[in-house]
Design an enzyme around this catalytic site. Structure first.
Site, PDB file in Angstrom:
ATOM      1  N   ARG A 163      67.143  23.240   4.776  1.00  0.00           N
ATOM      2  CA  ARG A 163      68.453  22.982   4.692  1.00  0.00           C
ATOM      3  C   ARG A 163      68.637  21.865   3.284  1.00  0.00           C
ATOM      4  O   ARG A 163      69.784  21.052   3.689  1.00  0.00           O
ATOM      5  CB  ARG A 163      68.938  22.276   5.656  1.00  0.00           C
ATOM      6  CG  ARG A 163      69.005  23.211   6.885  1.00  0.00           C
ATOM      7  CD  ARG A 163      69.921  24.568   6.759  1.00  0.00           C
ATOM      8  NE  ARG A 163      70.012  25.332   7.689  1.00  0.00           N
ATOM      9  CZ  ARG A 163      69.218  26.507   8.196  1.00  0.00           C
ATOM     10  NH1 ARG A 163      68.270  26.582   7.497  1.00  0.00           N
ATOM     11  NH2 ARG A 163      69.586  27.186   9.293  1.00  0.00           N
ATOM     12  N   SER A 236      75.406  25.574  12.862  1.00  0.00           N
ATOM     13  CA  SER A 236      74.644  24.493  13.254  1.00  0.00           C
ATOM     14  C   SER A 236      75.222  23.194  12.959  1.00  0.00           C
ATOM     15  O   SER A 236      75.451  23.114  11.491  1.00  0.00           O
ATOM     16  CB  SER A 236      73.047  24.379  12.991  1.00  0.00           C
ATOM     17  OG  SER A 236      72.726  25.458  13.296  1.00  0.00           O
ATOM     18  N   GLU A 332      74.275  18.513   9.270  1.00  0.00           N
ATOM     19  CA  GLU A 332      73.774  19.391   8.250  1.00  0.00           C
ATOM     20  C   GLU A 332      74.947  19.693   7.574  1.00  0.00           C
ATOM     21  O   GLU A 332      74.904  20.174   6.394  1.00  0.00           O
ATOM     22  CB  GLU A 332      73.206  20.750   9.137  1.00  0.00           C
ATOM     23  CG  GLU A 332      72.386  21.796   8.406  1.00  0.00           C
ATOM     24  CD  GLU A 332      72.789  23.018   8.277  1.00  0.00           C
ATOM     25  OE1 GLU A 332      73.128  23.873   7.408  1.00  0.00           O
ATOM     26  OE2 GLU A 332      73.029  23.735   9.635  1.00  0.00           O
TER      27      GLU A 332
HETATM   28  N1  EPU Z   1      67.717  25.138  22.424  1.00  0.00           N
HETATM   29  C1  EPU Z   1      68.089  24.656  23.621  1.00  0.00           C
HETATM   30  N2  EPU Z   1      69.463  24.727  23.995  1.00  0.00           N
HETATM   31  C2  EPU Z   1      70.478  24.988  23.012  1.00  0.00           C
HETATM   32  C3  EPU Z   1      70.165  25.726  21.957  1.00  0.00           C
HETATM   33  C4  EPU Z   1      68.855  25.901  21.428  1.00  0.00           C
HETATM   34  O1  EPU Z   1      67.340  24.185  24.286  1.00  0.00           O
HETATM   35  O2  EPU Z   1      71.519  24.989  23.565  1.00  0.00           O
HETATM   36  C5  EPU Z   1      66.576  25.266  22.184  1.00  0.00           C
HETATM   37  C6  EPU Z   1      65.720  26.624  22.559  1.00  0.00           C
HETATM   38  O3  EPU Z   1      64.302  26.041  23.070  1.00  0.00           O
HETATM   39  C7  EPU Z   1      65.451  27.372  21.503  1.00  0.00           C
HETATM   40  C8  EPU Z   1      65.352  26.589  20.328  1.00  0.00           C
HETATM   41  O4  EPU Z   1      66.284  25.350  20.732  1.00  0.00           O
HETATM   42  O5  EPU Z   1      64.549  28.512  21.791  1.00  0.00           O
HETATM   43  C9  EPU Z   1      65.777  27.111  19.131  1.00  0.00           C
HETATM   44  O6  EPU Z   1      66.944  27.606  19.299  1.00  0.00           O
HETATM   45  P1  EPU Z   1      67.765  28.928  18.096  1.00  0.00           P
HETATM   46  O7  EPU Z   1      66.740  30.090  17.837  1.00  0.00           O
HETATM   47  O8  EPU Z   1      68.996  29.214  18.497  1.00  0.00           O
HETATM   48  O9  EPU Z   1      67.702  27.983  16.792  1.00  0.00           O
HETATM   49  P2  EPU Z   1      68.051  26.670  16.182  1.00  0.00           P
HETATM   50  O10 EPU Z   1      66.627  25.896  15.787  1.00  0.00           O
HETATM   51  O11 EPU Z   1      68.728  25.874  17.210  1.00  0.00           O
HETATM   52  C10 EPU Z   1      67.969  27.048  13.805  1.00  0.00           C
HETATM   53  C11 EPU Z   1      68.972  27.206  12.561  1.00  0.00           C
HETATM   54  C12 EPU Z   1      70.027  28.227  12.828  1.00  0.00           C
HETATM   55  C13 EPU Z   1      69.610  29.734  12.814  1.00  0.00           C
HETATM   56  C14 EPU Z   1      68.458  29.621  13.818  1.00  0.00           C
HETATM   57  C15 EPU Z   1      67.406  30.913  13.804  1.00  0.00           C
HETATM   58  C16 EPU Z   1      69.086  25.108  11.806  1.00  0.00           C
HETATM   59  C17 EPU Z   1      69.851  23.701  11.763  1.00  0.00           C
HETATM   60  N3  EPU Z   1      69.722  26.006  12.451  1.00  0.00           N
HETATM   61  O12 EPU Z   1      68.710  26.955  14.957  1.00  0.00           O
HETATM   62  O13 EPU Z   1      71.010  28.324  11.565  1.00  0.00           O
HETATM   63  O14 EPU Z   1      70.322  30.881  12.943  1.00  0.00           O
HETATM   64  O15 EPU Z   1      67.214  28.573  13.695  1.00  0.00           O
HETATM   65  O16 EPU Z   1      66.466  30.679  12.942  1.00  0.00           O
HETATM   66  O17 EPU Z   1      68.097  24.904  11.140  1.00  0.00           O
HETATM   67  C18 EPU Z   1      72.892  27.081  10.732  1.00  0.00           C
HETATM   68  O18 EPU Z   1      72.304  26.649  10.071  1.00  0.00           O
HETATM   69  O19 EPU Z   1      74.023  27.243  10.714  1.00  0.00           O
HETATM   70  C19 EPU Z   1      72.231  28.277  11.675  1.00  0.00           C
HETATM   71  C20 EPU Z   1      72.822  28.539  12.702  1.00  0.00           C
END
Ligand code: EPU
Length: 337
Positions: A163, A236, A332
């Site tokens: 990012r 995010s 972010e």
């Molecule tokens: N999780 C929780 N609670 C929540 C949300 C997430 O416990 O309310 C945990 C779960 O364990 C889940 C893990 O977080 O398995 C990962 O969640 P997710 O797959 O939704 O990914 P993220 O790390 O929360 C990142 C990116 C997203 C992107 C997804 C998928 C960042 C800041 N965000 O989110 O990007 O879509 O991975 O690759 O790196 C964005 O940048 O706006 C964005 C949406």
């Protein structure tokens, strides 16, 4: 070039913040950009607006807002295996990904439905489901405000990171991206490194094709992330923190379900969504500013939250998570005063 005075920015930021700016310039060509800096610019400060999808506007803006509105996709080179496209900055990112998939140009299917424009994708090196835009990036062109020249930046010069890029550091506020060149593959060989995506296809017995990945990502995102047309948000709000192994061991000794994603330098990335949920803030709401109840990494505006309301919520989340885990979350999104 179009100039609007005292313009409401609500429809130009996906948070739906009802802020105003003195002057809004739509820069529709490279000539418009030169014209603005030669004849209209009256200070060093301005806000560059792309799709407005990674932005929190805290207050009314008493300086200029510039919106590069250049459109088109040009074929630069093509061979049996690849195609190189120059995409103008104002193109909508998702529409571009859709165009690629429909034309059997692969590489960006995992990045379906990311809000924003092509010109802002390199700034934060957008990424999702195991793919970052840098993987297919060749170069970009834009206007350097200090040298007053149009310049081309190679992948190395962009200094891409998680990012992050040079356009968020050294060149912040100094460079206007006008087009981005990407090289896509013609081989249908999708990236299924993200377990949730792989499981999605396997459970439904779907073939591992780029088109199916594209549809799967749209379905997964639609169920988890708010659609900006229905609920104001900036995706995010925080970055996933990268912590040391010692810190990881400290937190996971108390919270055994903490998952870590090891980085090349020995550090570990952990989920900000998990931290916020464990801190008890998922769905937490004050007025119209809230932590989204389906995904804790996202802050939402239920209608009439001001930029300041959202920022106060962000600060509350940062403090609560820090008090509980000793980890400081970083936004972010680009927070604009
Ligand atoms: N999780 C929780 N609670 C929540 C949300 C997430 O416990 O309310 C945990 C779960 O364990 C889940 C893990 O977080 O398995 C990962 O969640 P997710 O797959 O939704 O990914 P993220 O790390 O929360 C990142 C990116 C997203 C992107 C997804 C998928 C960042 C800041 N965000 O989110 O990007 O879509 O991975 O690759 O790196 C964005 O940048 O706006 C964005 C949406």
């Amino acid at each position: 070039m179009q100039i609007h005075y005292n313009h409401i920015l609500k429809k130009y930021n996906t948070f739906g913040i009802d802020a105003k700016c003195n002057r809004l310039f739509f820069l529709e060509s490279e000539e418009d950009i030169v014209d603005y800096f030669r004849n209209h610019c009256n200070g060093s400060l301005f806000l560059l607006l792309g799709g407005g999808s990674n932005l929190l506007i805290k207050n009314d803006i008493d300086y200029d807002v510039l919106k590069p509105d250049l459109f088109g996709i040009n074929l630069i080179e093509e061979d049996k295996e690849t195609v190189t496209l120059e995409v103008m900055a104002g193109q909508n990112w998702h529409k571009f990904v859709e165009y690629c998939v429909m034309n059997n140009y692969y590489g960006f299917e995992n990045l379906a439905l990311i809000p924003g424009n092509v010109g802002t994708a390199p700034i934060q090196n957008i990424g999702a489901y195991g793919v970052e835009q840098e993987q297919n990036f060749v170069s970009l062109r834009g206007y350097n405000i200090e040298s007053k020249q149009f310049e081309t930046y190679s992948k190395e010069q962009c200094e891409f990171g998680y990012r992050n890029s040079i356009f968020k550091s050294k060149l912040k506020g100094k460079f206007i991206i006008t087009s981005v060149t990407y090289k896509l593959n013609k081989n249908d060989n999708p990236n299924l490194s993200y377990t949730e995506l792989e499981n999605y296809l396997t459970q439904r017995k779907l073939e591992k094709t780029a088109k199916n990945v594209f549809d799967a990502v749209i379905d997964i995102r639609s169920n988890k992330l708010p659609s900006p047309s229905q609920l104001g948000s900036s995706g995010s709000f925080f970055k996933n923190p990268i912590i040391t192994q010692t810190e990881f061991d400290r937190i996971s000794s108390e919270f055994t379900d903490l998952r870590g994603f090891p980085q090349n330098d020995g550090s570990t990335k952990i989920s900000a969504g998990w931290l916020i949920e464990k801190a008890g803030l998922k769905g937490y709401r004050i007025g119209d500013a809230a932590v989204y109840d389906k995904h804790a990494l996202i802050l939402v505006n239920y209608g009439n939250a001001t930029g300041d309301d959202i920022w106060q919520m962000a600060e509350y989340v940062i403090k609560t998570v820090f008090d509980k885990f000793g980890v400081r979350l970083e936004p972010e999104v680009n927070v604009v005063e």
